[in-house]
Write a protein that holds these residues in place. Structure first.
Motif, PDB file in Angstrom:
ATOM      1  N   ALA A  25       0.850  -1.185   0.000  1.00 18.22           N
ATOM      2  CA  ALA A  25       0.000   0.000   0.000  1.00 18.22           C
ATOM      3  C   ALA A  25       0.888   1.237   0.000  1.00 18.22           C
ATOM      4  O   ALA A  25       2.055   1.195   0.411  1.00 18.22           O
ATOM      5  N   SER A  26       0.327   2.334  -0.475  1.00 15.19           N
ATOM      6  CA  SER A  26       1.033   3.618  -0.474  1.00 15.19           C
ATOM      7  C   SER A  26       0.785   4.312   0.861  1.00 15.19           C
ATOM      8  O   SER A  26      -0.367   4.488   1.276  1.00 15.19           O
ATOM      9  N   PHE A  27       1.873   4.696   1.531  1.00 18.24           N
ATOM     10  CA  PHE A  27       1.787   5.323   2.852  1.00 18.24           C
ATOM     11  C   PHE A  27       2.382   6.723   2.844  1.00 18.24           C
ATOM     12  O   PHE A  27       3.341   6.997   2.113  1.00 18.24           O
ATOM     13  N   TYR A  28       1.830   7.589   3.691  1.00 14.12           N
ATOM     14  CA  TYR A  28       2.497   8.830   4.065  1.00 14.12           C
ATOM     15  C   TYR A  28       3.210   8.557   5.386  1.00 14.12           C
ATOM     16  O   TYR A  28       2.618   8.021   6.332  1.00 14.12           O
ATOM     17  N   ILE A  29       4.482   8.912   5.439  1.00 12.96           N
ATOM     18  CA  ILE A  29       5.336   8.602   6.592  1.00 12.96           C
ATOM     19  C   ILE A  29       5.894   9.901   7.162  1.00 12.96           C
ATOM     20  O   ILE A  29       6.527  10.682   6.438  1.00 12.96           O
ATOM     21  N   GLN A  30       5.650  10.144   8.447  1.00 14.39           N
ATOM     22  CA  GLN A  30       6.126  11.376   9.078  1.00 14.39           C
ATOM     23  C   GLN A  30       6.835  11.065  10.384  1.00 14.39           C
ATOM     24  O   GLN A  30       6.494  10.101  11.090  1.00 14.39           O
ATOM     25  N   ALA A  31       7.848  11.857  10.704  1.00 11.35           N
ATOM     26  CA  ALA A  31       8.578  11.708  11.955  1.00 11.35           C
ATOM     27  C   ALA A  31       9.361  12.986  12.225  1.00 11.35           C
ATOM     28  O   ALA A  31       9.556  13.811  11.318  1.00 11.35           O
ATOM     29  N   VAL A  32       9.819  13.152  13.469  1.00 14.03           N
ATOM     30  CA  VAL A  32      10.533  14.367  13.873  1.00 14.03           C
ATOM     31  C   VAL A  32      11.808  13.986  14.613  1.00 14.03           C
ATOM     32  O   VAL A  32      11.808  13.072  15.452  1.00 14.03           O
ATOM     33  N   LYS A  33      12.898  14.684  14.340  1.00 16.23           N
ATOM     34  CA  LYS A  33      14.137  14.524  15.103  1.00 16.23           C
ATOM     35  C   LYS A  33      13.996  15.323  16.392  1.00 16.23           C
ATOM     36  O   LYS A  33      13.720  16.536  16.334  1.00 16.23           O
ATOM     37  N   PRO A  34      14.177  14.708  17.535  1.00 14.96           N
ATOM     38  CA  PRO A  34      13.986  15.426  18.811  1.00 14.96           C
ATOM     39  C   PRO A  34      14.878  16.649  18.936  1.00 14.96           C
ATOM     40  O   PRO A  34      16.009  16.670  18.422  1.00 14.96           O
ATOM     41  N   VAL A  35      14.389  17.669  19.589  1.00 12.38           N
ATOM     42  CA  VAL A  35      15.165  18.886  19.834  1.00 12.38           C
ATOM     43  C   VAL A  35      16.163  18.598  20.943  1.00 12.38           C
ATOM     44  O   VAL A  35      15.794  18.074  21.980  1.00 12.38           O
TER      45      VAL A  35
END
Length: 263
Positions: free
Chosen positions: A253-263
């Motif tokens: 399936a096609s996914f949108y993938i999001q994440a953040v590098k911690p400050v």
């Protein structure tokens, strides 16, 4: 093992080199994938790009490749530095530059010399002064530590033979607080061995896909927070015709993938 990986890597490079040269429409392209009759503009609309998007970028940069629109989730701000993993003909880089403005910067990295040449030619002809393209592998990015605000990518991570290393290096080049905004495919069940080992299926963005839960684990292990994977509502329409005869929508399936590098 190393020889087998190099054979796979070279097959992927040759496939996308032929796309850049115009001898093939390539895969990861939605409806009529791998068909010379496929209309890149119509495929891009299916992936989530608007008519305005398509009218504002160099036409030669759009080859109908991808499985979504990472710009939709990137929240790019003026002055930011954007990095595109596997930038191809520069399509998403040119769109990103509209949001960064002249005070921002967009870097595209691709391992295929023909793709990099095509993207540079499009940038020069259209006068994109805040966009540059670098030859390199996404596992070992030619980018300085902590120098990027947002990383985008469109249906390229599945092609990597060392996905854990991709996320490690993405983490390295992002500034604290920097973010991932990626469109890619992931497996929704165990892929049959004949698909995983088929070079054409790997190049078609199917055979190299790993399960979406495993993908999430790799991202967290690299150090990222706020990890989200969301399947696109029209995923089946996007991937259905990538490999006629095997029903790819039953496996990926096609996914949108999001994440953040911690400050």
């Amino acid at each position: 093992m190393k020889k087998n990986m190099e054979i796979k890597r070279e097959a992927i490079r040759e496939n996308y080199s032929s796309v850049a040269k115009g001898s093939s429409s390539g895969c990861c392209g939605g409806s009529s994938c791998c068909s010379s009759s496929a209309d890149p503009k119509e495929i891009s609309k299916l992936l989530g790009y608007s008519e305005d998007d398509l009218d504002m970028i160099p036409s030669g940069s759009n080859m109908g490749l991808g499985c979504g629109n990472p710009i939709e989730i990137a929240r790019i701000q003026k002055g930011e530095t954007v990095l595109d993993l596997g930038s191809g003909g520069g399509f998403d880089c040119f769109l990103a530059s509209r949001f960064t403005g002249s005070e921002g910067h967009v870097i595209g990295v691709d391992m295929t010399p023909d793709m990099v040449s095509l993207a540079r030619r499009c940038a020069d002809e259209e006068g994109y002064e805040n966009v540059e393209f670098r030859l390199g592998e996404i596992e070992h990015l030619p980018v300085a530590d902590s120098s990027v605000d947002v990383i985008i990518s469109n249906c390229v991570l599945n092609l990597s033979l060392d996905k854990a290393q991709v996320f490690k290096d993405a983490y390295r080049v992002l500034r604290p607080g920097g973010r991932l905004a990626i469109s890619d495919v992931a497996a929704t069940c165990e892929l049959p061995e004949e698909i995983k080992n088929d070079l054409s299926m790997i190049s078609a963005c199917i055979g190299g896909s790993i399960h979406y839960k495993e993908l999430g684990k790799l991202i967290r292990k690299a150090g990222f927070d706020e990890v989200r994977l969301r399947a696109k509502k029209n995923s089946k329409d996007i991937v259905r015709d990538w490999a006629p005869g095997i029903s790819p929508e039953d496996y990926i399936a096609s996914f949108y993938i999001q994440a953040v590098k911690p400050v």
